[in-house]
Design an enzyme around this catalytic site. Structure first.
Site, PDB file in Angstrom:
ATOM      1  N   GLU A   1     -28.931 -15.828   4.168  1.00 13.23           N
ATOM      2  CA  GLU A   1     -29.356 -15.223   2.905  1.00 13.23           C
ATOM      3  C   GLU A   1     -30.675 -15.826   2.405  1.00 13.23           C
ATOM      4  O   GLU A   1     -30.723 -16.541   1.403  1.00 13.23           O
ATOM      5  CB  GLU A   1     -28.272 -15.358   1.833  1.00 13.23           C
ATOM      6  CG  GLU A   1     -26.997 -14.601   2.167  1.00 13.23           C
ATOM      7  CD  GLU A   1     -26.021 -14.556   1.000  1.00 13.23           C
ATOM      8  OE1 GLU A   1     -26.461 -14.717  -0.153  1.00 13.23           O
ATOM      9  OE2 GLU A   1     -24.820 -14.363   1.253  1.00 13.23           O
TER      10      GLU A   1
ATOM     11  N   HIS B   1     -36.687  -9.190  -0.459  1.00 13.12           N
ATOM     12  CA  HIS B   1     -36.499  -9.863  -1.753  1.00 13.12           C
ATOM     13  C   HIS B   1     -37.783 -10.456  -2.328  1.00 13.12           C
ATOM     14  O   HIS B   1     -38.174 -10.130  -3.442  1.00 13.12           O
ATOM     15  CB  HIS B   1     -35.434 -10.949  -1.600  1.00 13.12           C
ATOM     16  CG  HIS B   1     -35.024 -11.580  -2.886  1.00 13.12           C
ATOM     17  ND1 HIS B   1     -35.567 -12.753  -3.346  1.00 13.12           N
ATOM     18  CD2 HIS B   1     -34.131 -11.190  -3.829  1.00 13.12           C
ATOM     19  CE1 HIS B   1     -35.027 -13.061  -4.506  1.00 13.12           C
ATOM     20  NE2 HIS B   1     -34.153 -12.133  -4.823  1.00 13.12           N
TER      21      HIS B   1
ATOM     22  N   GLU C   1     -29.818 -19.357   1.027  1.00 19.97           N
ATOM     23  CA  GLU C   1     -28.706 -19.498   0.091  1.00 19.97           C
ATOM     24  C   GLU C   1     -27.577 -20.359   0.665  1.00 19.97           C
ATOM     25  O   GLU C   1     -26.841 -21.014  -0.067  1.00 19.97           O
ATOM     26  CB  GLU C   1     -28.170 -18.108  -0.287  1.00 19.97           C
ATOM     27  CG  GLU C   1     -26.977 -18.105  -1.221  1.00 19.97           C
ATOM     28  CD  GLU C   1     -27.307 -18.509  -2.646  1.00 19.97           C
ATOM     29  OE1 GLU C   1     -26.364 -18.790  -3.403  1.00 19.97           O
ATOM     30  OE2 GLU C   1     -28.504 -18.544  -2.992  1.00 19.97           O
TER      31      GLU C   1
ATOM     32  N   HIS D   1     -34.087 -16.183   0.439  1.00 16.87           N
ATOM     33  CA  HIS D   1     -34.556 -15.649  -0.845  1.00 16.87           C
ATOM     34  C   HIS D   1     -36.054 -15.890  -1.021  1.00 16.87           C
ATOM     35  O   HIS D   1     -36.869 -15.034  -0.723  1.00 16.87           O
ATOM     36  CB  HIS D   1     -33.751 -16.265  -1.988  1.00 16.87           C
ATOM     37  CG  HIS D   1     -32.358 -15.744  -2.084  1.00 16.87           C
ATOM     38  ND1 HIS D   1     -32.071 -14.439  -2.416  1.00 16.87           N
ATOM     39  CD2 HIS D   1     -31.155 -16.339  -1.896  1.00 16.87           C
ATOM     40  CE1 HIS D   1     -30.778 -14.236  -2.419  1.00 16.87           C
ATOM     41  NE2 HIS D   1     -30.185 -15.390  -2.109  1.00 16.87           N
TER      42      HIS D   1
END
Length: 294
Positions: free
Chosen positions: A257, A217, A274, A259
């Site tokens: 998660e 990402h 996240e 990022h």
């Protein structure tokens, strides 16, 4: 605090790390000891995304839903600037070599420039639906950005001239991008599952990730010429050496998660999860610290 959704993160001018809370509608600040301070955005439901240390010793960030560019001082004072194009969907933001901040408009299909006084100029991309995502200052005095749906890497000069370069892997979905220590620009392919490198002349090299469907990402330069990136799909932090060797580190929290990530003044890699945490990777010890749940 529930549903804070930490997303972007950057090292501030003050030695602390600053981050966006996409779901919490706040800007957060965390010290190396783990103390967190939060600041509410003036506009409700703004959905702040990317944040970066910028001009005038302020921290600048994008407000995706509010259609604004935000600025916060080290004392916590905020200013917001409306983007002329309605519903433009600002995402990536970076400081430019011209003393201004540059940003992408995902829905507006434009690259924007904002001065320290808040004056905004917009530049249309050559074709519709390119979905410009992240942006960085390159080693050549221009700004480089990813075209997530166009499958290209874009370059815009400070005068607004745009050049595009096709990524060899079809539908690779480029997202994060940064300037490396080797006078090249590096980027991630969230669908192609690769790390890409592009020279200032447009030559692209790609490196496949060891883990399938890792969904890389964000990407940043490290201290020793290596690049660091988040693997949103595989719950890992990745490291790629200039030679192309890739090492992956598993995050302790399941389905966190990850990022955004940033290099702290302490030399550690800081990243957002996240799930509601700020993480720290002390890579010379290959160790993680999950500093706080917010």
């Amino acid at each position: 605090m529930e549903k804070s959704g930490p997303y972007g993160i950057t090292a501030g001018h003050d030695g602390a790390m600053w981050f966006t809370e996409n779901k919490g509608n706040k800007i957060g600040r965390i010290t190396k000891e783990g103390k967190i301070t939060e600041y509410f955005l003036p506009t409700p439901h703004a959905e702040p995304l990317i944040i970066t240390k910028g001009i005038n010793e302020a921290i600048w960030f994008t407000e995706y839903k509010a259609n604004k560019i935000g600025k916060i001082t080290l004392e916590g004072n905020m200013t917001e600037y409306d983007i002329p194009t309605a519903g433009s969907g600002p995402c990536g933001i970076t400081s430019g070599p011209d003393g201004a901040m540059w940003f992408t408009e995902i829905n507006g299909n434009k690259i924007g420039r904002i001065t320290v006084s808040g004056e905004i100029t917009e530049y249309d991309l050559p074709n519709p639906g390119l979905f410009p995502s992240m942006i960085t200052e390159g080693p050549d005095g221009a700004l480089w950005f990813t075209e997530n749906q166009g499958n290209k890497i874009g370059r815009i000069s400070v005068s607004g001239d745009i050049t595009e370069f096709d990524i060899p892997t079809p539908a690779s979905g480029p997202v994060g991008i940064c300037k490396g220590g080797d006078n090249a620009v590096w980027f991630v392919e969230i669908i192609g599952n690769k790390i890409g490198r592009i020279t200032t002349s447009g030559q692209i090299t790609e490196y496949s990730l060891p883990t399938q469907d890792a969904k890389p990402h964000a990407i940043i330069p490290g201290k020793d010429g290596e690049l660091w990136f988040t693997e949103w799909g595989s719950n890992q932090i990745g490291r790629i050496k200039p030679c192309g060797e890739i090492i992956e580190y598993k995050i302790p929290t399941t389905d966190s998660e990850p990022h955004g990530l940033a290099l702290g003044q302490d030399g550690a890699i800081w990243f957002t999860e996240e799930c509601g945490k700020i993480g720290q990777l002390i890579y010379w010890q290959a160790g993680f610290t999950s500093l706080s749940t917010i």
